[in-house]
Design an enzyme around this catalytic site. Sequence first.
Site, PDB file in Angstrom:
ATOM      1  N   CYS A 186      -1.722   9.280   2.938  1.00 39.67           N
ATOM      2  CA  CYS A 186      -1.607   8.826   1.544  1.00 39.67           C
ATOM      3  C   CYS A 186      -2.851   9.104   0.718  1.00 39.67           C
ATOM      4  CB  CYS A 186      -1.257   7.335   1.504  1.00 39.67           C
ATOM      5  SG  CYS A 186      -2.445   6.278   2.363  1.00 39.67           S
ATOM      6  N   GLU A 224       0.889  -1.167   0.000  1.00 39.03           N
ATOM      7  CA  GLU A 224       0.000   0.000   0.000  1.00 39.03           C
ATOM      8  C   GLU A 224       0.921   1.209   0.000  1.00 39.03           C
ATOM      9  OE1 GLU A 224      -1.594   3.256   0.819  1.00 39.03           O
ATOM     10  OE2 GLU A 224      -1.716   2.468   2.860  1.00 39.03           O
TER      11      GLU A 224
END
Length: 494
Positions: free
Chosen positions: A296, A262
């Site tokens: 993010c 990720e």
Amino acid sequence: MTDRSRDVIADLGATLRGGFYIDGDWARPLGNDRTELVCPVDAKAWIDAPLASHADIDRATAAARKAFDTGPWPTLSASDRAHLLRRFAVEIEHREPLLARLWTAQVGAPISFAGMFVPTARAMLGYYADLLETYQFEDRRPTWSGEARVMREPIGPAALITPWNATLPILFYKLAAALAAGCTVVIKSSPETPFDALVVAECAHAAGFPPGVINVITADRTGGAHLVASPDIDKVSFTGSTAGGKAVGRACLDRMARFTLELGGKSAAIFLDDADLGQTLPAIAPFTMPFSGQICFAQTRIIAPRSRVEEIIAAYGAAIATLVVGDPWEPTTQLGPVSSATQMTRALAHIAKAKVDGARLVTGGTRLDNFGAGYFIAPTVFADVTPDMAIAREEVFGPVVVVQAYDSEDEAVALANHSDFGLSGSILTADPERGYRLARRIRTGNIGVNALQMAPNVPFGGYKQSGLGREGGPEGLAAFLETKAIYMPGANAV
């Protein structure tokens, strides 16, 4: 160091601060390396913590391997694992105020932001405990001459590698699923945030997990590389930079270990021409630079119809101007410092380049000197940004948002997809079904219509260089399972 940081240190205790958690007990480090934590509010060192040597890492991986190969955890029934996950959640809940304060002390996350997201840990444990009660770990399928019994089994010992920016929520997307699957784990904390996972280990110990199921170390990049290369580790789940993820992927492929990545993002918020700014801006503005842009999934690109772009710039700039920037310990603070001198220097370099490249500075663009030596950057918005500019393509990880204009929906889609990343996104419109149709065209793993959401039962992850695989939901559990088919003869076979 602030008085509040001193209070956090006192609450941690000397044993937790002084080592690691390996094979069901607290372990003193075998090496002498340490990491110094610097308070982002005043740029002063306030505590240090041990870093794991290769020998420490080998102890942790061996413990996880032994607990998987000979211990009870992988062979427990799903309901027994669910029971322990729920006990774990109770212990976490007791320590949520401490975990929120840790987030603020270590990297400067506003205490209100930390308090909002710390309960993610408990939510993930509860979701996977419930899923275990219904998940089909075996099914039977007819074959030409009998049947196949298809089994879903835990992969094995897993390395869970977390970043500094949101250690606790990110860890539990991995940890809850890994434990539900029956994996044992080695958690590697970032040197910037060494203490969250140690508090988690304290919770696991109190909940009664067998020795070796959960092991916790703190390590730098060299230690992380040693962990990823360990033959005792069958699965790596990594959250971090795209460059770091590529290095993890290459190391795993060398020995065919399983991995999930990720990684970064440069997500777009698309305003359609019918968007009601009075409703949509309050919904999306907090997600454009949450935690000073150090998340993010931050919506760091605003894509606006050219016919309304100046209206949207003015309204968004006004919304950003109302954000309370200040001491992250104050409940009213919405934006605190960036986490470190390195992050501040990097973000300011991106801002300087954007000015040189011809982007129009709407607001911000400077370090805030009224906070002394702290790492504070003014919330920054650029307009007249073109797709070729670095500020439109590269992840800043600071409080910086760009505005890009479009003339048609096709151009809006092209702008949104003109990115190496594909993690998150949003569409703002008066017509949710129109937003849905447009969302189908955006190459990103998660996208919200008129709001940005995350939920334990929904997969999270990215397209393109934002990663491989998914966390959360049944997909997150499947990431820690291997599939085996056992062919059985028919009733009349010998």
